[in-house]
Design an enzyme around this catalytic site. Structure first.
Site, PDB file in Angstrom:
ATOM      1  CG  ASP A   1      -1.803   1.185   1.327  1.00 51.52           C
ATOM      2  OD1 ASP A   1      -2.358   1.596   0.289  1.00 51.52           O
ATOM      3  OD2 ASP A   1      -1.959   1.719   2.434  1.00 51.52           O
TER       4      ASP A   1
ATOM      5  CG  ASP B   1      -1.951   7.250   0.677  1.00 52.29           C
ATOM      6  OD1 ASP B   1      -1.045   7.972   0.245  1.00 52.29           O
ATOM      7  OD2 ASP B   1      -3.003   7.018   0.062  1.00 52.29           O
TER       8      ASP B   1
ATOM      9  N   GLY C   1      -8.197   3.431   3.383  1.00 56.08           N
ATOM     10  CA  GLY C   1      -7.899   2.328   2.472  1.00 56.08           C
ATOM     11  C   GLY C   1      -8.914   2.087   1.383  1.00 56.08           C
TER      12      GLY C   1
ATOM     13  NE  ARG D   1     -10.846  11.025  -4.355  1.00 61.13           N
ATOM     14  CZ  ARG D   1     -10.501  11.360  -5.593  1.00 61.13           C
ATOM     15  NH1 ARG D   1     -11.372  11.969  -6.383  1.00 61.13           N
ATOM     16  NH2 ARG D   1      -9.296  11.094  -6.044  1.00 61.13           N
TER      17      ARG D   1
ATOM     18  CB  SER E   1      -4.372   7.383  -3.856  1.00 56.08           C
ATOM     19  OG  SER E   1      -4.135   8.696  -4.329  1.00 56.08           O
TER      20      SER E   1
ATOM     21  CG  ASN F   1      -4.238  12.282  -6.316  1.00 53.69           C
ATOM     22  OD1 ASN F   1      -4.545  12.803  -7.374  1.00 53.69           O
ATOM     23  ND2 ASN F   1      -5.005  12.369  -5.229  1.00 53.69           N
TER      24      ASN F   1
ATOM     25  CG  ASP G   1      -1.774   2.327   6.622  1.00 49.61           C
ATOM     26  OD1 ASP G   1      -2.092   2.006   5.450  1.00 49.61           O
ATOM     27  OD2 ASP G   1      -1.984   3.461   7.091  1.00 49.61           O
TER      28      ASP G   1
END
Length: 246
Positions: free
Chosen positions: A17, A19, A63, A66, A141, A143, A199
């Site tokens: 992952d 972030d 996780g 969006r 994400s 991004n 996480d």
């Protein structure tokens, strides 16, 4: 039996992952979500306003893609909104509009504050690659590519499965395992030969339901017990704590 990387023998690929595992952007995401939801709830509920909490973030948003995060949190407050479309403006009272508002705030924070990596994670990924294991970044994400490019980390991953790729391939996001399974497929590795590094609780659920060979929980916020409960085989505070690569 574990290897010098702290992984079981027979693991041929590592799926990370972004972030909270590779980059210090989980806290930025959480702040952008709180600002977004608090503004929406304050306007909607007035004196009955109840703020968006850290527990809300961990349970409903962290996780997830969006729009899924928006839907899950709103449902927890018994709020229904129109779905809208992906190009809804950030002030639209729709699921997509709220998601776009959060993304605009996130990008603004990233532009103003920059992005940092976790040095222990970078060293670990480099050690993984030095021993010949394949690597992938798996993030909800949209991004991801920009963030990796900004910290010169694109070179660390053979495959990228992110929000953009998931939308193109119509892959459901975490807690479903589909994005991790797609990463393993693209690397040419069976799931049982791949390790997942996450996480988020939704990521733990994805690793467990996808029957991956090993699931590593990374605890940055004090949720070790919850990570184990959601499927982690081991939980560490930092990837530098795995193996003897330091």
């Amino acid at each position: 039996m574990t290897t010098q990387l702290g992984l079981p023998a027979g693991i041929h690929a590592c799926l990370f992952d972004l972030d909270g595992v590779i980059t210090r952007t989980a806290v930025v995401h959480a702040a952008a979500w709180k600002e977004t939801f608090d503004a929406f709830l304050r306007q909607r509920d007035g004196a009955e306003f109840r703020p968006f909490t850290d527990g809300d973030y961990d349970t409903y948003v962290d996780g997830r893609p969006r729009a899924d995060g928006v839907r899950a949190f709103l449902a927890s407050r018994d709020i229904e909104l129109p779905e809208g479309t992906p190009d809804d403006p950030p002030d639209a009272a729709t699921v997509q509009g709220i998601g776009n508002r959060k993304n605009a705030l996130l990008l603004s924070r990233i532009r103003s504050d920059g992005v940092e990596v976790y040095p222990g994670s970078v060293r670990y990924v480099e050690a993984v690659r030095a021993l010949g294991l394949r690597t992938a970044i798996v993030s909800s994400s949209a991004n991801t590519a920009d963030v990796l490019r900004s910290v010169d980390a694109e070179r660390l991953f053979d495959v990228r499965i992110d929000g953009v790729v998931a939308r193109e391939r119509r892959l459901p996001g975490k807690p479903r395992p589909d994005t991790f399974l797609a990463a393993a497929h693209d690397l040419g590795v069976d799931p049982e030969r791949a390790a997942v590094f996450e996480d988020a609780l939704a990521g733990m659920d994805a690793g467990r339901s996808g029957r991956f060979g090993y699931v590593v929980g990374v605890d940055r916020v004090g949720q070790t017990d919850a990570l184990y409960a959601h499927g982690a085989d081991v939980v560490v505070a930092d990837l530098a704590d795995l193996g003897d690569h330091r």
